[in-house]
Structure formats: C-alpha cells, structure tokens
Write a protein that holds these residues in place. Structure first.
Motif, short mmCIF file in Angstrom:
data_model
loop_
_atom_site.label_atom_id
_atom_site.label_comp_id
_atom_site.label_asym_id
_atom_site.label_seq_id
_atom_site.Cartn_x
_atom_site.Cartn_y
_atom_site.Cartn_z
N LEU A 44 38.76 62.74 41.26
CA LEU A 44 38.07 62.08 42.36
C LEU A 44 38.84 62.29 43.66
O LEU A 44 40.08 62.37 43.66
N LYS A 45 38.11 62.33 44.75
CA LYS A 45 38.75 62.52 46.06
C LYS A 45 38.99 61.16 46.71
O LYS A 45 38.02 60.47 47.09
N PHE A 46 40.23 60.74 46.81
CA PHE A 46 40.55 59.46 47.45
C PHE A 46 40.84 59.71 48.93
O PHE A 46 41.61 60.60 49.28
N ILE A 47 40.18 58.94 49.77
CA ILE A 47 40.36 59.10 51.22
C ILE A 47 40.48 57.72 51.87
O ILE A 47 40.23 56.69 51.22
N SER A 48 40.84 57.71 53.14
CA SER A 48 40.93 56.43 53.86
C SER A 48 39.54 56.05 54.40
O SER A 48 38.64 56.89 54.48
N ASN A 76 21.35 60.58 54.55
CA ASN A 76 22.44 61.55 54.59
C ASN A 76 23.66 61.09 53.80
O ASN A 76 24.27 61.87 53.08
N VAL A 77 24.00 59.82 53.99
CA VAL A 77 25.22 59.30 53.38
C VAL A 77 24.92 57.98 52.69
O VAL A 77 24.18 57.15 53.23
N ALA A 78 25.49 57.79 51.48
CA ALA A 78 25.44 56.49 50.81
C ALA A 78 26.84 55.90 50.82
O ALA A 78 27.82 56.62 50.58
N VAL A 79 26.92 54.61 51.11
CA VAL A 79 28.21 53.91 51.05
C VAL A 79 28.02 52.75 50.10
O VAL A 79 27.21 51.84 50.36
N VAL A 80 28.71 52.80 48.96
CA VAL A 80 28.43 51.81 47.92
C VAL A 80 29.73 51.16 47.43
O VAL A 80 30.75 51.83 47.26
N GLU A 81 29.66 49.86 47.24
CA GLU A 81 30.80 49.16 46.66
C GLU A 81 30.73 49.24 45.14
O GLU A 81 29.64 49.12 44.55
N ALA A 82 31.89 49.46 44.51
CA ALA A 82 31.93 49.58 43.05
C ALA A 82 33.17 48.88 42.51
O ALA A 82 34.17 48.72 43.22
N CYS A 83 33.07 48.45 41.27
CA CYS A 83 34.27 47.92 40.60
C CYS A 83 34.91 49.00 39.74
O CYS A 83 36.02 48.83 39.26
N ASP A 84 34.18 50.10 39.54
CA ASP A 84 34.74 51.20 38.75
C ASP A 84 34.00 52.48 39.13
O ASP A 84 32.81 52.44 39.47
N VAL A 85 34.73 53.58 39.09
CA VAL A 85 34.12 54.89 39.29
C VAL A 85 34.90 55.87 38.43
O VAL A 85 36.12 55.79 38.33
N THR A 86 34.18 56.77 37.75
CA THR A 86 34.85 57.69 36.82
C THR A 86 34.78 59.13 37.34
O THR A 86 33.95 59.45 38.21
N GLU A 87 35.64 59.97 36.77
CA GLU A 87 35.66 61.38 37.19
C GLU A 87 34.37 62.10 36.81
O GLU A 87 34.05 63.14 37.37
N TYR A 111 33.33 60.44 47.37
CA TYR A 111 34.62 60.19 48.02
C TYR A 111 34.94 58.72 47.76
O TYR A 111 34.06 57.88 47.87
N VAL A 112 36.20 58.44 47.42
CA VAL A 112 36.55 57.06 47.06
C VAL A 112 37.50 56.46 48.09
O VAL A 112 38.48 57.08 48.48
N VAL A 113 37.14 55.25 48.53
CA VAL A 113 38.01 54.48 49.42
C VAL A 113 38.41 53.22 48.66
O VAL A 113 37.54 52.45 48.25
N GLU A 114 39.70 53.02 48.46
CA GLU A 114 40.12 51.83 47.72
C GLU A 114 40.23 50.62 48.65
O GLU A 114 40.72 50.72 49.77
N THR A 115 39.73 49.49 48.16
CA THR A 115 39.80 48.24 48.94
C THR A 115 40.20 47.10 48.02
O THR A 115 40.30 47.27 46.79
#
Lengths: 495, 495
Positions: free
Chosen positions: B3-7, B121-132, B207-211
């Motif tokens: 997974l691609k982790f970004i800010s 164009n873009v989806a921004v979604v909150e998740a409690c888990d995401v897998t490769e 793309y994953v943003v950790e919060t």
C-alpha cells in the motif's frame, strides 16, 4: 358447484347502505357496466322512500360513466378513492358532496388489505369468463381486482359476452403478501409473468350477471402542432442522452401517461430512427402503443389496462394471437409498483397542469382548489424512475395562462423528484442544478417567450435564501388571470 | 502489492480544481477528517495565488465539520449534494455561493452511476482497515462508499487507528447493478446480509493516510415535556393500531429520523409494555437505539450509520461482540431503498418544520426560502412506508410560531403520502379523509388551542373547491410573524 346467475337488479340488491364496494377495472377499461347502474337506480329508489343509501367506491383508477357518473348522479357515494375523470363526479367532489382521497394508485390494494380504509363488503368485477371452480378472467383492465375479490363477502361477476373468452392468458394476476411476510416481485424484465391467468375465489360467493356491453372508450384528438413539437423535443432529448451514454443503448422501458401529449411523444419516438425499438412498462396502454406494436416500434407492453378506442379494441381482438405474447395486463400494485419502477429503470413521462420555475409540478388541482382528476400513477413512477420527465405546453387558453408559473398552486411532485421538463419550446434539464439555476433553465428553455420577462422579474426580486420565492407575490400570475383574464398582466407589486 | 502511505497534504495534492470528490460516511459518522481539511487548506493556498480551486462534494448525507465546514470556509465548493447540516455551509448555500441539489438520499449512488452528475474523480473514505489486496473496511458510516470507490480514479483511504479493526463484520456492502440488469435486493428481513464485509477496489488506485481522530458526534438535549408528550402520543397510537389489527402483532420495522423527538418516541415505545420488542430499519442509528438494544427493547438494527455520541460509541466498541449479530451498516441506496421500505413494511417516523391543515409537510425550508438541512431520507421512507407519521410540536419559539399553518411555504411531502400527524396535543389520522375533514382533524388534534380559531377561520373563508385554500391569504401566518413577531396576529383580510 353451479354458478348462480342473477339479474343486475338482483345483484344491486346485495349491496347495502354504507357498504364499501370494490369495482374491477382501470380507467373505463375492465369496469363493470350494468350492476353499478342498477346500484345507482336502487339508491335513487331508496332516497325516494326517504332512506339513506350511500356506498364507498373503490376502483383501480378512474372508471367508465356507468360507475362514477351513475353513482354520483344518484348521490349514492359516501367515499371515493383513488382517482377519477368523470365530469359529474368532478363537480360533486369539488362541491364537497363526499370525501375523496387522492391516492398513489400503487398503494390502494395494500391500504385496503392493511385495514386502513374499512372492510370491502362487495366486489363487482367484469369478466370475459368465469368457471364453476371460481376462476374469474378479467376483461381489458385489472386495477385492484385480486384484492377486492379475495376480501369481499360477495363477488358479483359481470360476464361480458362482447369480450372474447380467448382473452384468457393476457393477464398476469399476482397479489402481494403483506409485511412482514412480503417477498420480492420476481419481475426482472418487462415481459416476465409471475401469476395466474385468472383470479380464483370461493365459487360460493360468486353471483353472475350476464351482459353484452361494448367498451366505453372514446378516441383522442389528433396531434396538433404544439403536442407534435413536445413529442419531437422528447425524442431528440432521448437521442442526445443515448449518445452521451446516459440512457443504455438498448433503451429502457417507457411509462407514459394518458392523453394526446403521451400519444404524440410515442409517435415521435416511433418515427425517430435513432431511437431503438423499446418496451413499455406503464399503467395505461393507449391506442398509440397498439399501433406501434403492429408497426414493430414497440416490442412488448406491460400495463394495468388496455385503454383504447373501440376501433382499436376490435382490431386488438381480431389480432389477439399476435398480441398474446407481446402484451400483459397486471394489477395496479404491480404495474405501478415503486420497487419495480426502480428495478426496471423506467423512464417516466407524465403531463402537468402547471410547473413552477423551481421544478415543482401541479398534476391535480386547477388554481390549487379545483380537482381535475387526481395524481394517478404519476407519483409511483416519477419518484422511482430512472429519469422523470414532465410534459406541458408553455401556455394554455390562447396564451392567457402560462403553464410555467412562479409557484404551483398545488404541489404533487417536487423539486427533489422532477428531473426534466419539456414544452414545445425546449427541454429543461434540472439534474445537478440548484434552485436559481433550475429557474433560469426552465424560464429559458420551456416558458413561452412572452412570459419570460415576467418570470425573470419574479426570480430577480431580490429575495434572499436558497429558494428566492416571494410568498406574497408568488401567486400574482393567478391573481391576474382571475382579475384581468390573463396571466400576462401579472403585477408583483400589487400583492 | 504494498500500500502507498502518504501524508494528508500529499493526498490533497491529488485533488484538482473542478474535480468531483466523493466522501464516505453518513452524518459525521464514517466521514474522513484530515484529508478534507488538507484539501480546504490547498484551496486557500491556490486562491491566495489567484488560482481557481473548487470541487464538487458528494457524500452519503451530511458530514462532520471537517468536510462541509472546512471546505465551505475555504470557498472550495462548486456543487454539493445530497444533504447537509453544517452551519457555515447553510449560510453559504442560502447565499447562493454554490449549487446545492436537495436529493432523496437513496438516489445519489445510482444518479452518480447513471452519469447524471458528472464523473467522480477522487474518493476519500475513512476505514478501520485496508489490505494490500484492496479490501477497505469502513468505520461507523457508509453512505455512497461502494459506488465512489469503484468509480473514482483515485481512492484515498483515511485509516483511522482510533476505530477498532474488529469492527470488520458489522457492514454489509452491496452495490446495485443498474437497469436493465438490476435484480431484486435479497433482503426479506431486517437482519438479512447480502454483501461483503468490505469494499474491494484495485489496490493500485489506493493511497493511505493514517489518522487517529475521535468521532465528531455531539450529544442530544434531554427529553423535555413537549417531546415526551409527542413520544407518548405515538406509543399510544401504536397500541391502538395493534389492538385494531392494523399493525401486525409482532410489530413492523421502525424508521426514525434524527434528533430529540425521534429519541423521545423510541424511549416512549421502549417503556410501553403493550408494544412488543421491535426492529429498526433506518438510515441513522442514534444513541437511544443502542441503549434500547442493551435493554432488550430493540432486537435488531439496520442502518447506514452509527450516529452516536462519543460516549455511546466507546460503549459500543467495548461491547462489540454483543452488537455484532444485532446491528448492520449498509450503503444508503440499501438502507433507504424504496422497494425495501415497501417490502419490509417499515413504519416511517419523521419530523417536520411545519405541517399544513391539508396534510402537506415542509421538511426543509424555513419560510419557504432558507434551507435548513434537506429532505434527507424522509422522502424515501414516507412514500414507501407501511404507515407514514410526521412529528411536530404544535408551536415553536414560545408560541409565536404555529407549526400547523394554512399552507406550508415549501412542500416536501404531500397529502398523497402523509397519513398520520402527531403533536404534543394528539394524533391526526388522515387515512381515508378528504381535504376538509383532514383539516378539521389536524386543527382539532394537533394544533395549539390558541391557534385553532384562526385555522378554522381560514378553513371557513368560503373558498369553493376540493381544497378550500385561499391563495391570497394562505401565508397570512408567515406575514404576521414577519411584521408583528407572532403568527397569532394573522389577519387574512389584509392580504
């Protein structure tokens, strides 16, 4: 068990004061024709003796004059639902002579079953065949027949000998279970059949009255220039939506309302080579549909009634073998079912009395007070369609009435559900537009040019808020009509 | 594939001017919280440089302040649908700063798919888990997540570490096929599961943003005397309907709107021994539902979001094993689906801004002009319910506003669909009543006694027709409020 054959008068005598009576049919099609007249006569006799005699009248939609006209003139009605188009009934209900509930047609059968509207005591249904085992085969309209036949204590069958018994097989009779045990309706394509060819009831409660009455259907006015232009605008809009990929290439089932504009739209669609052969999933199958099936423009039609002129009806009977696997008649809770409209992705085409600049539609009440016919199935289809379209000429009565107004006087369909408006001037596409942009779109695309400046004046009065409507000027069009004979004299400052 | 982790800032830079951005969630629940704030910051930076930067914002319903508040304050919005509750956004849309389309919540996912609202164009979604492998497990709200994740070119996942990954299994992710290939939704009982525990997308576009952000939910005001009386009136009405057999003995699924009145109704139902344990099929699962599930009054809850206070949310996480087989979160096109509401026979309970004497309801616009929140799911449920109920106090603002008026200033639900109205004074049953009798019923059962004479005066002005409304006096209540500070000074002769 032998069937009990009785006269219309004997049948009428089975109906008591205060009964709720359910009648078969949808529009004039499929309605009984002699028993309601006999009930009306009985009511008049009782009234002459000083006795009370009024009944609740439940039908699929509107009826022929034999039901709504006769019973109204006899002052025999205490309650009426869900829809009507009869001139005498219209006068009576506008005079408040009885309660009328203007209901979404898909909802009546279930509201009867739920017990919301009282018990149905007697069902009166027209049939082309009835058997000793209790199989009743309807004629050309269905409506709420399965429900009233099952729930009524007495089922009076008008066996109409003028309708060929070989009509058997054209119907698909299916009654929903009620929650919490309701299942899906297993219709996935317009042509799917899920029920029986007849309604089955306990033969012990059947009484048969033999008749030989022709249909009560009139013809339509020929397509005039304005309706032809509306039809062409719709067809061209469809072509552009097909090109943009917003309507699938094989098209979607069409629901079309009743009347001349609907006929004009179908004709325009049929003559436009860029529109593929399509299907109809609707409530009322009109003359144009039958013609277009014979011409090959419509491949299948599902409806609740065959509401055609007698001329077309006889043509249909003669060519029944052609139509039998191309046309199906269903109860109104299936033909108008919201879940099916949404699943099948129907394109809903309905006409309006007036439309306002923010995208609200009046389908029922002239000047907000006088009931015309009722909402019918337009709510069932519009809200749940793939795409909802309303059709209206830009003006009426020689231009003295603008059908595009600042605010509708009665609201049957609102901004949340109305997506496209078409007049002879063009197509207003309301999708994704806020109220001010919807107003600009409707004024510029649909309003008559003579009324555009007035409508812009109203929109630009400087009212703040999401919807810039002025509560004290919004009916200036209607006031001008009342006071001067034309909406063109509207003066917003006068209110 | 790793997974691609970004800010959050890097994520924001993936969003371009004019893009349409879909956000997960429904109410504040399940909404992303850092990426939208970063997009707002980017917009401000671009604006400072003299560049344009505005986006279309598509969500399940309303959002937390991080989306609607931040983006509004940054003037970063070109279009918004389908619903909002944010104070800054409310001001902006009432000022006409951007187009807002107030849409039935069940319809947004399909209208996006149909292409009616442009490309996402873009989806921004909150998740409690995401897998490769691309499995995204949402948090406490779903909304339009499956659709935007599938259609967007870029999916930015806010992986919120404050939400336990063991939430996996609470969701039922199911996206409809579009017509003409749409099938039934195989939900026949509230607890049926038909989809996956996650949304699956091509991991290449993730793309994953950790919060690590807590929920944005506030609490509710305590139940006051008026709301308690409304709640008791509803519960007593249900008891009488159960006794009459018009509601089945095992009851039907409840849909209840958002807010204090809904909470009060649920509390009254829970404390009434004559009402059996029931199920909830709704859009928003509130605090009261969680409490009543723990107390055993509610056996199962299906919704689109868990819109609870942080206190209740933490209690829910602690007791997740108890709730996992008693609660399911679905996409809004399933939670609010008209076909399911009708099949399951839900009882719809929604609140009104104002109700008129003929049975029409304003749910959205104060004074017909100022958008409050939007229609939300009230149209999806009301029209298709087994029984539709609207709740309103008889008055607001210390009695200066009557919530029962001659004519609603904006119409979201009409006489065809509204069956029961409840205030703290009583229950108006509109079923089977014509307009005049509906008016009598609403005035006598629901209006505040101080306003009843005025409403009777209006009804009895001698207007002819099925609906005796006076187009030039119908907004006298609103005019009196504006001019004198109270509707009680309404003067029908002055207009």
């Amino acid at each position: 068990m032998a069937l009990k054959f009785i006269s219309a008068e004997e049948a009428a005598s089975l109906v008591k004061h205060n009964d709720n009576v359910g009648f078969s049919g949808f529009t004039h099609a499929g309605c009984p024709k002699v028993v309601p007249v006999a009930i009306a006569k009985l009511a008049e006799e009782e009234h002459a003796k000083g006795n009370s005699f009024k009944i609740g009248v439940f039908t699929g939609a509107s009826t022929g004059d034999s039901i709504d006209g006769s019973l109204t003139r006899a002052k025999a009605i205490k309650f009426r639902t869900p829809y009507q188009t009869n001139k005498d009934m219209r006068v009576a209900l506008n005079n408040g002579e009885f309660d009328f509930f203007d209901l979404h047609l898909s909802q009546l059968a279930q509201e009867i079953r739920y017990g919301f509207l009282g018990k149905i005591n007697v069902a009166v249904v027209e049939a082309c065949d009835v058997t000793e085992s209790g199989e009743i085969v309807p004629t050309t309209g269905v409506g709420i027949t399965p429900t009233i036949c099952r729930l009524a204590d007495i089922v009076i069958v008008e066996l109409n000998k003028s309708v060929p018994t070989k009509l058997r097989g054209i119907h698909d009779m299916y009654e929903l279970q009620d929650p919490p045990k309701r299942r899906e309706i297993p219709i996935y394509e317009v042509q799917n059949r899920v029920g029986l060819e007849y309604v089955k009831v306990d033969p012990a409660k059947i009484y048969v009255v033999e008749t030989n009455k022709d249909g009560e259907g009139g013809g339509f006015a020929p397509v005039d220039d304005v309706t032809a232009r509306i039809g062409n605008n719709v067809a061209e809009f469809f072509v552009s939506e097909l090109k943009a990929g917003r309507i699938p290439a094989h098209f979607l089932p069409i629901q079309s309302g009743v009347g001349n504009i609907a006929n004009a739209v179908l004709a325009s669609m049929g003559s436009n080579p860029a529109i593929p052969r399509f299907e109809v999933y609707t409530e009322v199958i009109q003359d144009a549909v039958i013609d277009m099936m014979q011409q090959g423009n419509i491949s299948f039609a599902s409806g609740c009634s065959l509401t055609v002129s007698n001329e077309v009806l006889h043509k249909f009977y003669e060519d029944l073998s052609f139509f039998k696997n191309k046309l199906v008649l269903r109860p109104s809770e299936i033909s108008n079912n919201p879940g099916l409209a949404r699943r099948l992705g129907i394109i809903a085409l309905n006409t309006a009395i007036e439309v306002d600049i923010f995208g609200n539609v009046n389908s029922t009440h002239v000047n907000g007070t006088k009931m015309m016919n009722g909402i019918g199935g337009s709510g069932d289809f519009t809200r749940n369609s793939y795409l909802s379209i309303f059709l209206t000429p830009s003006t009426a009565k020689n231009g003295t009435i603008s059908c595009i107004v600042p605010k509708v006087t009665h609201e049957d369909h609102n901004e949340h559900s109305v997506k496209i408006i078409v007049s002879e001037y063009g197509v207003a596409d309301l999708r994704g537009k806020g109220p001010r942009n919807r107003a600009e779109e409707i004024i510029e695309k649909c309003a008559h040019p003579d009324y555009r400046p007035l409508l812009h004046d109203y929109l630009n009065r400087g009212v703040k808020g999401h919807i810039p409507q002025d509560l004290y000027a919004c009916f200036a069009f209607h006031k001008a009509l009342e006071e001067t004979g034309s909406m063109i004299n509207a003066d917003f400052s006068k209110l």
